[in-house]
Design a protein around this motif. Structure first.
Motif, PDB file in Angstrom:
ATOM      1  N   LYS A 242      40.726  37.763  45.047  1.00  0.00           N
ATOM      2  CA  LYS A 242      40.097  39.018  44.651  1.00  0.00           C
ATOM      3  C   LYS A 242      39.588  39.003  43.210  1.00  0.00           C
ATOM      4  O   LYS A 242      38.762  39.837  42.822  1.00  0.00           O
TER       5      LYS A 242
ATOM      6  N   PRO B  64      37.468  37.078  41.292  1.00  0.00           N
ATOM      7  CA  PRO B  64      36.029  37.055  40.973  1.00  0.00           C
ATOM      8  C   PRO B  64      35.338  38.391  41.239  1.00  0.00           C
ATOM      9  O   PRO B  64      34.511  38.841  40.429  1.00  0.00           O
ATOM     10  N   GLU B  65      35.674  39.016  42.353  1.00  0.00           N
ATOM     11  CA  GLU B  65      35.060  40.313  42.674  1.00  0.00           C
ATOM     12  C   GLU B  65      35.439  41.378  41.651  1.00  0.00           C
ATOM     13  O   GLU B  65      34.584  42.129  41.160  1.00  0.00           O
ATOM     14  N   ASN B  66      36.715  41.435  41.325  1.00  0.00           N
ATOM     15  CA  ASN B  66      37.169  42.460  40.385  1.00  0.00           C
ATOM     16  C   ASN B  66      36.571  42.253  38.998  1.00  0.00           C
ATOM     17  O   ASN B  66      36.137  43.217  38.346  1.00  0.00           O
TER      18      ASN B  66
ATOM     19  N   SER C 172      33.819  40.693  38.235  1.00  0.00           N
ATOM     20  CA  SER C 172      32.387  40.982  38.306  1.00  0.00           C
ATOM     21  C   SER C 172      32.130  42.485  38.253  1.00  0.00           C
ATOM     22  O   SER C 172      31.215  42.954  37.549  1.00  0.00           O
ATOM     23  N   THR C 173      32.930  43.232  38.979  1.00  0.00           N
ATOM     24  CA  THR C 173      32.777  44.685  38.980  1.00  0.00           C
ATOM     25  C   THR C 173      33.008  45.269  37.591  1.00  0.00           C
ATOM     26  O   THR C 173      32.247  46.124  37.115  1.00  0.00           O
TER      27      THR C 173
ATOM     28  N   THR D 175      30.227  44.295  35.198  1.00  0.00           N
ATOM     29  CA  THR D 175      29.039  45.098  35.493  1.00  0.00           C
ATOM     30  C   THR D 175      29.140  46.456  34.806  1.00  0.00           C
ATOM     31  O   THR D 175      28.166  46.967  34.230  1.00  0.00           O
TER      32      THR D 175
ATOM     33  N   VAL E 141      33.174  33.533  37.736  1.00  0.00           N
ATOM     34  CA  VAL E 141      32.117  34.502  37.472  1.00  0.00           C
ATOM     35  C   VAL E 141      31.110  33.879  36.505  1.00  0.00           C
ATOM     36  O   VAL E 141      31.497  33.332  35.467  1.00  0.00           O
TER      37      VAL E 141
END
Length: 220
Positions: A147, A149-151, A153-154, A157, A193
């Motif tokens: 999880k 990379p997703e977190n 990245s979020t 952003t 990332v």
């Protein structure tokens, strides 16, 4: 005299950078995570959390965590936690202009950003290697790592689109926020990332690498 306990690659780099931006007299002592020094008795007497950074202050402006810290180190106090150390340095060395000390609202914005990095972004990153803090099963650790990379990245952003001024986090004024953001942005590649997906963050990262204080801090 200030002594910073630092581990290369850790969040303590932000405090190294801030120290290098001041005219403070200081010493850097490396804590070897590979050797588990952060969990050994000598260091735990200094910082019972077993983490870095820890800043030993000899001028009596802060109170020690415990009598043991004072007696064993012969110091007036020990500070831990990156936001606290950064803010202490900004206040103690106002000539370095590391915080908008004359503007209470801007100062609160600075603290808000650094708190976000500490309590949310750093914690999201820590799920890659520190899953045992939150779960017991290896399958849970794997899920946490997946999880990350997703977190990250979020969160970056959000920083890119909402919280990052130009050319610095707070706009025209360089501050301790910049040292802290740069330190955490260095973890993005290892978190899977691509920093170039965030043009403003990437430009900020490059500006930071051009600063002599950052270059000196990276040598510790």
């Amino acid at each position: 005299m200030l002594t910073l306990f630092h581990a290369p690659g850790a969040c303590s780099l932000a405090s190294c950078i801030a120290l290098e931006e001041t005219d403070a007299e200081f010493e850097i002592k490396t804590v070897s995570f590979a050797d588990g020094e952060q969990h050994k008795a000598d260091y735990l007497r200094l910082n019972p959390k077993g983490r870095v950074p820890a800043l030993v202050v000899n001028d009596g402006t802060v109170a020690a965590h415990s009598k043991d810290a004072t007696s064993s180190q012969g110091t007036k106090g020990v500070l831990t936690e990156t936001p606290a150390i950064l803010f202490y340095l900004a206040q103690q060395f106002p000539q370095a202009n590391l915080a908008p000390l004359g503007d209470n609202f801007a100062l609160a914005q600075m603290q808000s950003f650094n708190s976000f990095l500490c309590s949310t972004v750093h914690v999201a990153h820590a799920h890659k290697l520190r899953g045992a803090r939150w779960a017991n099963k290896e399958s849970s650790y794997e899920d946490m790592r997946a999880k990350v990379p997703e977190n990250m990245s979020t969160l970056f952003t959000m920083i890119e689109e909402t919280y990052l001024g130009q050319p610095w986090v707070l706009g025209e004024q360089y501050s301790i926020c910049d040292a802290y953001l740069y330190t955490i942005a260095r973890w993005l590649e290892g978190d899977g990332v691509d920093i170039t997906a965030f043009p403003r963050v990437n430009a900020h990262f490059k500006r930071m690498e051009d600063r002599p204080a950052v270059q000196r801090a990276l040598r510790h």
